[in-house]
Design an enzyme around this catalytic site. Structure first.
Site, mmCIF file in Angstrom:
data_model
loop_
_atom_site.group_PDB
_atom_site.id
_atom_site.type_symbol
_atom_site.label_atom_id
_atom_site.label_comp_id
_atom_site.label_asym_id
_atom_site.label_seq_id
_atom_site.Cartn_x
_atom_site.Cartn_y
_atom_site.Cartn_z
ATOM 1 N N ARG A 11 -5.596 -2.933 8.642
ATOM 2 C CA ARG A 11 -5.465 -4.386 8.474
ATOM 3 C C ARG A 11 -5.738 -5.081 9.811
ATOM 4 O O ARG A 11 -6.856 -5.064 10.250
ATOM 5 C CB ARG A 11 -4.082 -4.725 7.929
ATOM 6 N N GLY A 15 0.836 -1.214 0.000
ATOM 7 C CA GLY A 15 0.000 0.000 0.000
ATOM 8 C C GLY A 15 0.860 1.250 0.000
ATOM 9 O O GLY A 15 1.854 1.312 0.719
ATOM 10 N N ARG A 37 1.145 -5.067 -5.688
ATOM 11 C CA ARG A 37 1.262 -6.308 -4.914
ATOM 12 C C ARG A 37 1.591 -7.366 -5.956
ATOM 13 O O ARG A 37 1.014 -7.391 -7.028
ATOM 14 C CB ARG A 37 -0.027 -6.606 -4.177
ATOM 15 N N ASP A 91 -0.453 1.755 8.264
ATOM 16 C CA ASP A 91 -1.018 0.915 9.327
ATOM 17 C C ASP A 91 -0.274 0.967 10.670
ATOM 18 O O ASP A 91 -0.832 0.619 11.700
ATOM 19 C CB ASP A 91 -1.083 -0.546 8.868
ATOM 20 N N ASP A 121 1.894 -1.113 11.656
ATOM 21 C CA ASP A 121 1.780 -2.486 12.175
ATOM 22 C C ASP A 121 3.116 -3.226 12.240
ATOM 23 O O ASP A 121 3.129 -4.448 12.391
ATOM 24 C CB ASP A 121 0.772 -3.286 11.319
ATOM 25 N N ASP A 128 5.208 -5.032 6.101
ATOM 26 C CA ASP A 128 5.787 -6.337 6.477
ATOM 27 C C ASP A 128 5.870 -7.320 5.307
ATOM 28 O O ASP A 128 6.850 -8.053 5.172
ATOM 29 C CB ASP A 128 5.071 -6.952 7.682
ATOM 30 N N THR A 143 4.101 2.417 5.562
ATOM 31 C CA THR A 143 2.719 1.921 5.579
ATOM 32 C C THR A 143 1.918 2.762 6.560
ATOM 33 O O THR A 143 2.429 3.108 7.632
ATOM 34 C CB THR A 143 2.627 0.434 5.978
HETATM 35 P P1 ADP Z 1 2.852 -4.501 2.712
HETATM 36 O O1 ADP Z 1 4.261 -4.499 2.268
HETATM 37 O O2 ADP Z 1 2.266 -3.125 2.807
HETATM 38 O O3 ADP Z 1 2.640 -5.332 3.959
HETATM 39 P P2 ADP Z 1 1.716 -6.691 1.164
HETATM 40 O O4 ADP Z 1 1.523 -7.577 2.332
HETATM 41 O O5 ADP Z 1 0.643 -6.641 0.137
HETATM 42 O O6 ADP Z 1 1.960 -5.163 1.569
HETATM 43 O O7 ADP Z 1 3.073 -7.131 0.468
HETATM 44 C C1 ADP Z 1 3.579 -6.431 -0.648
HETATM 45 C C2 ADP Z 1 4.279 -7.386 -1.571
HETATM 46 O O8 ADP Z 1 5.405 -7.956 -0.904
HETATM 47 C C3 ADP Z 1 3.456 -8.596 -2.011
HETATM 48 O O9 ADP Z 1 2.555 -8.305 -3.038
HETATM 49 C C4 ADP Z 1 4.555 -9.523 -2.489
HETATM 50 O O10 ADP Z 1 5.065 -9.143 -3.726
HETATM 51 C C5 ADP Z 1 5.643 -9.256 -1.437
HETATM 52 N N1 ADP Z 1 5.547 -10.283 -0.386
HETATM 53 C C6 ADP Z 1 4.626 -10.388 0.587
HETATM 54 N N2 ADP Z 1 4.819 -11.504 1.328
HETATM 55 C C7 ADP Z 1 5.880 -12.139 0.788
HETATM 56 C C8 ADP Z 1 6.574 -13.355 1.081
HETATM 57 N N3 ADP Z 1 6.198 -14.144 2.089
HETATM 58 N N4 ADP Z 1 7.625 -13.686 0.293
HETATM 59 C C9 ADP Z 1 8.013 -12.896 -0.732
HETATM 60 N N5 ADP Z 1 7.399 -11.749 -1.050
HETATM 61 C C10 ADP Z 1 6.353 -11.362 -0.322
HETATM 62 O O1 F6P Z 2 -1.831 0.146 3.146
HETATM 63 C C1 F6P Z 2 -2.330 -0.766 4.070
HETATM 64 C C2 F6P Z 2 -3.783 -0.949 3.859
HETATM 65 O O2 F6P Z 2 -4.300 0.336 3.803
HETATM 66 C C3 F6P Z 2 -4.548 -1.746 4.904
HETATM 67 O O3 F6P Z 2 -4.954 -1.020 6.018
HETATM 68 C C4 F6P Z 2 -5.706 -2.292 4.132
HETATM 69 O O4 F6P Z 2 -6.195 -3.474 4.661
HETATM 70 C C5 F6P Z 2 -5.131 -2.500 2.779
HETATM 71 O O5 F6P Z 2 -4.047 -1.594 2.653
HETATM 72 C C6 F6P Z 2 -6.116 -2.359 1.670
HETATM 73 O O6 F6P Z 2 -5.518 -1.990 0.491
HETATM 74 P P1 F6P Z 2 -5.854 -2.565 -0.949
HETATM 75 O O7 F6P Z 2 -7.288 -2.300 -1.164
HETATM 76 O O8 F6P Z 2 -4.939 -1.787 -1.826
HETATM 77 O O9 F6P Z 2 -5.533 -4.030 -0.916
#
Ligand code: ADP
Ligand code: F6P
Length: 319
Positions: free
Chosen positions: A171, A11, A72, A127, A129, A103, A125
């Site tokens: 989240r 995000g 993502r 969040d 978190d 994360d 982020t």
């Molecule tokens: P954020 O970084 O804000 O937590 P996401 O959880 O959507 O957002 O993760 C962002 C991107 O990081 C994912 O779309 C993916 O490309 C990568 N990612 C997430 N989890 C993993 C994982 N376990 N191993 C490798 N890449 C990951």
């Molecule tokens: O950026 C983090 C966040 O805003 C979370 O709070 C929320 O659950 C998520 O992204 C939703 O984003 P998207 O609709 O882009 O998956």
């Protein structure tokens, strides 16, 4: 260290641009090349890589979103994806990679860092978190955006003597609801970390009404139930019709606050300086107002502790 790559992932968060700017300018000040990888890990796998100059990051410190775009990317979660990404980084002679994200993005960075490529994680982020750092880039702006919304909704809520539910993002983390709820004087703050029972929330509404409280603001963090579900439950228990506002993406955009710009500038510069020191797999954070860096894996295994003291204070003050 000769060439650094930077990407934003997950995000978007206000302040990401300030972090990109700090990375680019710190690197160039030390005679390093910097490339921007567009669209997060998706762009990395597609080879969407371009050189960044001092001017490439001009006029962006005040902008929300991310000039590098974000995404993502499911493919990076696979071994094949990771190997491909490492190959592309090598082919482009990128020996240091800075990932700005949450994360999930750090999970990807950690895996990429198992190669000889050095990686850094900058927490971006809304969040808040990530447990290893007190604050993430974007959180302060999001809280202020939500606070602004509460203040506006309060005017209507007060004038019409309504119960209002405001659903915010996070989240599985209730920090946005907690901070904005306390600052905005919400009557109830409902977060995934704390058990709450709807009948008790309703009792509070009814008690308040008896004492002459004209209106009631309920902050609801996403994660346990939707605002629409809560609205129905309140109607069933009290017969009172409430209004719902889901703030959604409004919370993610906007002009970053000074706090976020400064945090992002410091963290971005720190990431470059750690790479120049030959460090790898470090997550940058802030603890007790001091910049810190810890092993990314360790950062990811820490469990976030919910601020109970702040939560109780919000309850005491919202009687
Ligand atoms: P954020 O970084 O804000 O937590 P996401 O959880 O959507 O957002 O993760 C962002 C991107 O990081 C994912 O779309 C993916 O490309 C990568 N990612 C997430 N989890 C993993 C994982 N376990 N191993 C490798 N890449 C990951
Ligand atoms: O950026 C983090 C966040 O805003 C979370 O709070 C929320 O659950 C998520 O992204 C939703 O984003 P998207 O609709 O882009 O998956």
């Amino acid at each position: 260290m000769k060439k650094i790559g930077v990407l934003t992932s997950g995000g978007d968060a206000p302040g990401m641009n300030a972090a990109i700017r700090a990375i680019v300018r710190t690197a160039i000040a030390h005679n390093l090349k910097v490339v921007g990888i567009e669209r997060g890990y998706t762009g990395l796998l597609n080879g969407e890589i371009k050189e960044l100059q001092i001017a490439s990051v001009g006029d962006i410190i005040h902008r929300g979103g991310t000039i590098l775009k974000t995404s993502r990317c499911e493919r990076l979660k696979t071994d094949v994806g990771i190997n491909e990404a490492i190959h592309i980084l090598e082919k482009n002679e990128i020996d240091g990679l800075i990932v700005i994200g949450g994360d999930g993005s750090f999970q990807g960075a950690n895996k990429l860092g198992r190669s000889h490529i050095k990686v850094m994680g900058v927490p971006g982020t809304i969040d808040n978190d990530l447990a290893y750092t007190d604050y993430t880039i974007g959180f302060d702006t999001a809280v202020n955006t939500v606070l602004d919304a509460i203040s506006k909704i309060r005017d209507t809520s007060m004038s019409h003597e309504k119960v209002t539910i405001i659903e915010v993002m996070g989240r599985r983390c209730g920090d946005i609801a907690l901070y904005a709820g306390l600052a905005g004087g919400a009557e109830s703050i409902l977060v995934p970390e704390e058990k709450y029972e709807v009948p008790k929330v309703c009792e509070k509404i009814l008690q308040g009404k008896k004492r002459g409280k004209a209106h009631n603001i309920i902050m609801l963090a996403e994660g346990r139930e939707s605002a629409a579900e809560l609205q129905k439950e309140i109607l069933n228990h009290t017969g009172i019709e409430s209004r719902v506002t889901v703030l959604g993406y409004l919370q993610r955009g906007g002009i970053p606050t000074a706090v976020d710009r400064i945090l992002a500038s410091k963290m971005g510069a720190k990431a470059v300086s750690l790479l120049m020191d030959g460090k790898s797999n470090r997550a940058i954070g802030i603890k007790d107002n001091h910049l810190i860096d810890i092993d990314i894996m360790e950062a990811l295994t820490k469990r976030k502790v919910f601020d109970q003291e702040m939560y109780s204070l919000s309850q005491t003050l919202s009687i």
